[in-house]
Enzyme design. Structure first.
Site, PDB file in Angstrom:
ATOM      1  N   CYS A 116       0.813  -1.225   0.000  1.00  0.00           N
ATOM      2  CA  CYS A 116       0.000   0.000   0.000  1.00  0.00           C
ATOM      3  C   CYS A 116       0.843   1.269   0.000  1.00  0.00           C
ATOM      4  CB  CYS A 116      -0.948  -0.014   1.190  1.00  0.00           C
ATOM      5  SG  CYS A 116      -2.016  -1.451   1.137  1.00  0.00           S
ATOM      6  N   HIS A 257      -3.586   6.882   2.215  1.00  0.00           N
ATOM      7  CA  HIS A 257      -3.962   5.560   1.713  1.00  0.00           C
ATOM      8  C   HIS A 257      -5.344   5.208   2.286  1.00  0.00           C
ATOM      9  CE1 HIS A 257      -4.012   1.387   0.787  1.00  0.00           C
ATOM     10  NE2 HIS A 257      -3.812   0.982   2.026  1.00  0.00           N
ATOM     11  N   ASN A 287     -10.172  -0.678  -0.713  1.00  0.00           N
ATOM     12  CA  ASN A 287      -8.712  -0.548  -0.656  1.00  0.00           C
ATOM     13  C   ASN A 287      -8.117  -1.120  -1.949  1.00  0.00           C
ATOM     14  OD1 ASN A 287      -5.986  -0.760  -0.180  1.00  0.00           O
ATOM     15  ND2 ASN A 287      -6.188  -1.679   1.847  1.00  0.00           N
TER      16      ASN A 287
END
Ligand code: UT7
Length: 332
Positions: A116, A257, A287
């Site tokens: 990520c 994020h 996500n």
């Protein structure tokens, strides 16, 4: 050493596959509910790639949009960096596949693996080629088809992830008032087994046994990752702000994020960010790993929040553990 040149983001493009997977769809696959998902994560829906659509396909669409925005052709690019945990194949790199599909003639490139945090790491890596004067234009792409490594019978992971891509062009900033100001990155491999895909690599090459044990899917200790992310994301941002003589309230646009809405709001509270500065789009995309930050940049822009000169902070925590934060002034 000669003076390093200042680097800016000069264009942004994104792409998500059209197919939607809603919380209601997931209720039919696993024992979960829209209420649980929205309350614990903030997610309502995610975009999912059709079978046969790989990370390079999403990456190419995002890249085309970024190049069109900048008004340049693939041949103008010097380097392609693809941030991804879902490369089309182990090798060749997805960057090579993107080069070929784009028809970029004068380019070299590579993939960057940092889960990520990969997009912020790739931006900073690409920025070095511009800062030293080695290259003029670097294309940085975050692209992941997370649905290719998710077990849709595991409710603890399948509700979280989605597919998408975002690309930026990096170039020299002619004005000192815009561009990348500073960054802070850290890795902590003690967290490796909190979020990982154990099978298919050199440690556990794919066998019938690794498939039977579902080792080719994402495995996550959600609470361990959550606790680390809540503590670490705020800490790294605080350190970056402090060493630049800034406070949270100085940030015009905070682009974190998008892993869990509760992680984002906890970070924002601890940093004292103004609520209107915090970009959240996890409700629409879930996500998307390396793509969350460029997708959130796009959301900020569509909401009229990204203007030339704005002080922007990017922040991420991901598998590894990897952590990153970047301070920049938006350039256009
Ligand atoms: O990009 C970086 C990567 N990942 C992250 O940042 C993820 C960080 N972690 C998280 O976002 C959260 O930990 C999750 C969203 C993964 C889980 O939320 P949580 O509030 O930490 O839930 P939990 O794991 O503590 O589970 C609470 C309960 C459990 O049931 P019991 O044991 O209390 O009966 C779980 O089995 O919720 C249950 N549960 C679910 N229930 C309905 C777990 N997943 C689900 C689900 N639907 N999808």
């Amino acid at each position: 050493m000669s003076r390093l040149l200042r680097v800016k983001i000069s264009a942004l493009g994104t792409y998500v596959p059209p197919r939607l997977l809603t919380n209601e769809d997931l209720e039919k696959l696993v024992e979960t509910s829209h209420e649980w998902i929205i309350e614990r994560t903030g997610i309502r829906q995610r975009h999912i790639a059709e079978k046969g659509m790989a990370s390079s396909d999403l990456a190419v669409e995002a890249a085309k949009n970024a190049l069109a925005e900048r008004g340049i052709t693939p041949s103008d690019i010097d380097v392609i960096i693809v941030a991804t945990v879902t490369p089309d194949m182990f090798f060749p790199s997805t960057a090579c596949l993107v080069q070929h599909k784009l028809g970029a003639k004068n380019v070299w490139g590579f993939d960057l693996s940092a889960a990520c945090s990969a997009f912020v790491y790739a931006v900073q890596s690409g920025a070095q080629f511009i800062a030293t004067g080695a290259h003029q234009k670097v294309l940085v792409i975050g692209a992941d088809v997370m649905s290719s490594i998710i077990d849709y019978t595991d409710r603890s992971t399948c509700v979280i992830f989605g597919d998408g891509a975002g690309a930026v062009v990096l170039e020299r900033a002619e004005e000192d008032s815009v561009g990348i100001i500073d960054f802070l990155h850290e890795v902590d491999g003690s967290g490796a087994c909190s979020l990982y895909m154990p099978g298919g690599g050199s440690l556990h090459p794919s066998t019938h046994e690794t498939l039977d044990k579902k080792m080719h899917y994402v495995h996550q200790d959600g609470q361990a990752v959550f606790k680390f992310a809540v503590r670490k994301q705020a800490e790294i941002c605080e350190r970056l702000l402090r060493r630049n003589g800034l406070r949270g309230s100085d940030i015009a646009v905070f682009i974190p994020h998008q892993a869990n809405k509760r992680i984002i709001t906890a970070t924002a509270d601890r940093l004292g960010l103004r609520p209107e500065s915090v970009i959240i789009n996890i409700d629409r995309y879930g996500n998307t790993t390396a793509a969350t930050i460029p997708l959130a940049m796009d959301t900020a822009r569509r909401e009229g929040k990204l203007k030339k000169g704005d002080l922007v902070m990017l922040a991420s925590v991901g598998a590894g553990f990897t952590t990153g934060a970047t301070l920049l002034r938006w350039a256009y």
